[in-house]
Design an enzyme around this catalytic site. Structure first.
Site, short mmCIF file in Angstrom:
data_model
loop_
_atom_site.label_atom_id
_atom_site.label_comp_id
_atom_site.label_asym_id
_atom_site.label_seq_id
_atom_site.Cartn_x
_atom_site.Cartn_y
_atom_site.Cartn_z
N ASP A 1 -3.57 11.88 -0.02
CA ASP A 1 -4.47 11.97 1.13
C ASP A 1 -5.50 13.05 0.81
O ASP A 1 -5.81 13.28 -0.34
CB ASP A 1 -3.67 12.30 2.40
CG ASP A 1 -4.29 11.70 3.66
OD1 ASP A 1 -5.53 11.80 3.80
OD2 ASP A 1 -3.56 11.13 4.49
N HIS B 1 -7.83 11.14 -0.96
CA HIS B 1 -8.88 10.45 -0.19
C HIS B 1 -10.15 11.30 -0.17
O HIS B 1 -11.23 10.81 -0.44
CB HIS B 1 -8.39 10.17 1.22
CG HIS B 1 -7.32 9.13 1.29
ND1 HIS B 1 -7.26 8.08 0.41
CD2 HIS B 1 -6.28 8.97 2.15
CE1 HIS B 1 -6.21 7.31 0.71
NE2 HIS B 1 -5.60 7.83 1.75
#
Length: 518
Positions: A295, A329
């Site tokens: 993430d 991300h």
């Protein structure tokens, strides 16, 4: 070349080799301690262990035809408490939680809790004031994965007279019940956790483990690896954390924090495994950390709606430097839970590799009038294979109402208490090679435009086999590839020495810019 000490204890020192490099040095350097070869390094930030307390040392670095040296004295240490003497076995079988916890609670000021080589099965360990914990080389804190073995922190507890509240648990910016972290600090100060050891959350997607059906709350929300709630003066140095159940390191309403020379690892597809998320914190230094995870590598936050509006505590005075972000991300993200605001964030001398987005700002209508982003500087950054290097997204479609007309509308809506604000952003001296989707995507609110964006000495090129994708997570945005610089709804946009090369179509797509300076 310049050599300096940026952190030390009685047993270790972290040095910085300033030779103009970003994260990794061009030359390999030899490190000498009192004339003896300690080892070699290719990192700007490196740590030296195995030192004695209250002792003078000469540290010398040689390489590339240069050398530099310095002298320092390690800190005083009173006693060492070895967790093996308290009953911990480190055999990977016995639950060693209570034995390690006993050593922590018994440790006097100016002393050390030593966790030597071995594998120590634990659930949650709780910190106390004035404790130093060394996780030695070869030591592994191996976390239990049975959620029934973990304490639950309630989200909010009302005072007896119902006039105040006490917040313990939190999940994505809201006060919600969560399991206590593998390492948990609540209202503690003057804490150091350091060393060459490893904390393993052992999370995976097996049916009874943390990542299985990750969005479903079972008893409580998933624990962090390290959670610091209302703490002061905490340092994490050297250790490696991996396979976290959710966010790896989460400082929350805490001040005067340092994160130095860490390694944070999770699989690329692991859910909600942010690397380091300071939330409503002040005076935070993040330096020399390697991230590779599933993430955002670093996400700067300040509450979703309720916590931001009630406590109005921004995340401020945060410095991030000499870090490497890989595979997440976003490399550096602001938001989207930032209802209390983010102020004075500096990111410099960092390396971003193979992340979806590089410098990423996420906000939306509904975050509120205190959701102000201001004083943000990104400087001297190198990116490679980042899908979209720069993103400012004021239409982020998170939360149950994220796809409503109110959030996604491109019409000029009334400014009210729900309207967030972005003031000044500065991007300086940034090279992004092999980008894929778009060079820059900035989309402000029509009713409250991004006040000012300065981009100076920016160079973006594209991968030959560029992949298609959406540059920002918002409704109404079609996938693209090799888009140039897109900017909409900005008060003042300064573009000085900004080069976009290899794009499909126009290099600069500008809409509703009040003042353009080129």
């Amino acid at each position: 070349m310049k050599l300096s000490s940026i952190f030390q204890t009685a047993r270790c020192v972290t040095i910085e080799i300033e030779d103009g490099s970003i994260f990794e040095t061009e030359n390999e350097y030899e490190i000498y301690v009192n004339g003896n070869l300690y080892g070699t390094t290719k990192r700007v930030i490196s740590s030296i262990y195995g030192l004695e307390p209250d002792t003078w040392y000469e540290i010398q670095v040689k390489g590339g035809g240069e050398s530099a040296s310095m002298k320092l004295k390690t800190h005083y240490e009173f006693v060492t408490l070895n967790v093996r003497d308290f009953g911990a076995k480190g055999d990977g079988v016995q639950d060693d939680t209570i034995y390690i916890q006993s050593a922590i609670m018994a440790c006097p000021k100016d002393s050390r809790v030593l966790i030597p080589e071995g594998t120590y099965r634990i659930t949650s360990l709780f910190l106390k004031d004035d404790v130093k914990i060394e996780l030695a080389k070869g030591a592994v804190l191996s976390a239990d994965t049975d959620r029934t073995h973990f304490p639950v922190f309630p989200g909010m507890i009302g005072s007896w007279d119902e006039t105040e509240e006490y917040n313990l648990g939190t999940w994505e910016g809201n006060p919600l019940p969560m399991f206590s972290a593998i390492i948990t600090g609540v209202n503690v100060k003057h804490v150091v956790i350091y060393g060459e050891g490893l904390i393993d959350g052992n999370a995976n997607d097996d049916r009874d483990n943390w990542w299985y059906d990750a969005k479903v709350k079972r008893i409580a929300f998933r624990p962090r690896m390290i959670f610091l709630n209302h703490c002061e003066d905490v340092v994490l140095q050297g250790i490696q954390v991996q396979n976290s159940p959710s966010w790896n390191i989460h400082p929350y309403f805490s001040n005067h924090l340092r994160f130095i020379d860490l390694t944070v690892l999770n699989p690329k597809d692991s859910p909600n495994t942010d690397g380091l998320d300071p939330e409503s914190c002040r005076d935070v230094e993040i330096v020399g950390i390697y991230f590779s995870l599933g993430d955002d590598c670093i996400a700067v936050k300040s509450g979703k709606i309720y916590m931001g509006a009630k406590y109005r505590t921004p995340c401020e005075d945060v410095t991030i430097r000499q870090c490497c972000m890989r595979d997440g991300h976003g490399s550096i993200t602001i938001g989207s839970e930032m209802a209390g605001g983010v102020k004075n964030l500096t990111v410099k001398d960092c390396l971003f590799l193979h992340t979806d987005r590089g410098l990423r700002i996420k906000t939306r209508r509904g975050r509120g009038k205190d959701a102000v982003i201001d004083g943000v500087l990104f400087e001297n950054i190198r990116m490679d294979h980042v899908m979209t290097p720069f993103v400012i997204n004021c239409f982020y479609f998170c939360d149950p109402d994220g796809h409503t007309e109110y959030v996604r509308s491109r019409e000029k809506l009334p400014v009210d208490g729900r309207t967030p604000e972005i003031r000044t952003m500065v991007f300086h001296n940034i090279e992004a090679t092999n980008c894929h989707v778009a060079a820059v995507y900035m989309d402000g609110l029509p009713e409250r435009k991004i006040q000012k964006v300065i981009m100076e000495h920016i160079h973006v090129t594209y991968a030959e086999d560029a992949k298609e994708g959406v540059p920002a997570m918002m409704d109404g945005l079609e996938p693209c590839r090799k888009m140039g610089l897109f900017a909409r709804n900005i008060g003042q946009l300064v573009l000085s020495d900004v080069k976009i090369e290899g794009q499909d179509g126009e290099a600069f797509i500008l809409e509703e810019i009040d003042k353009l300076v080129k």
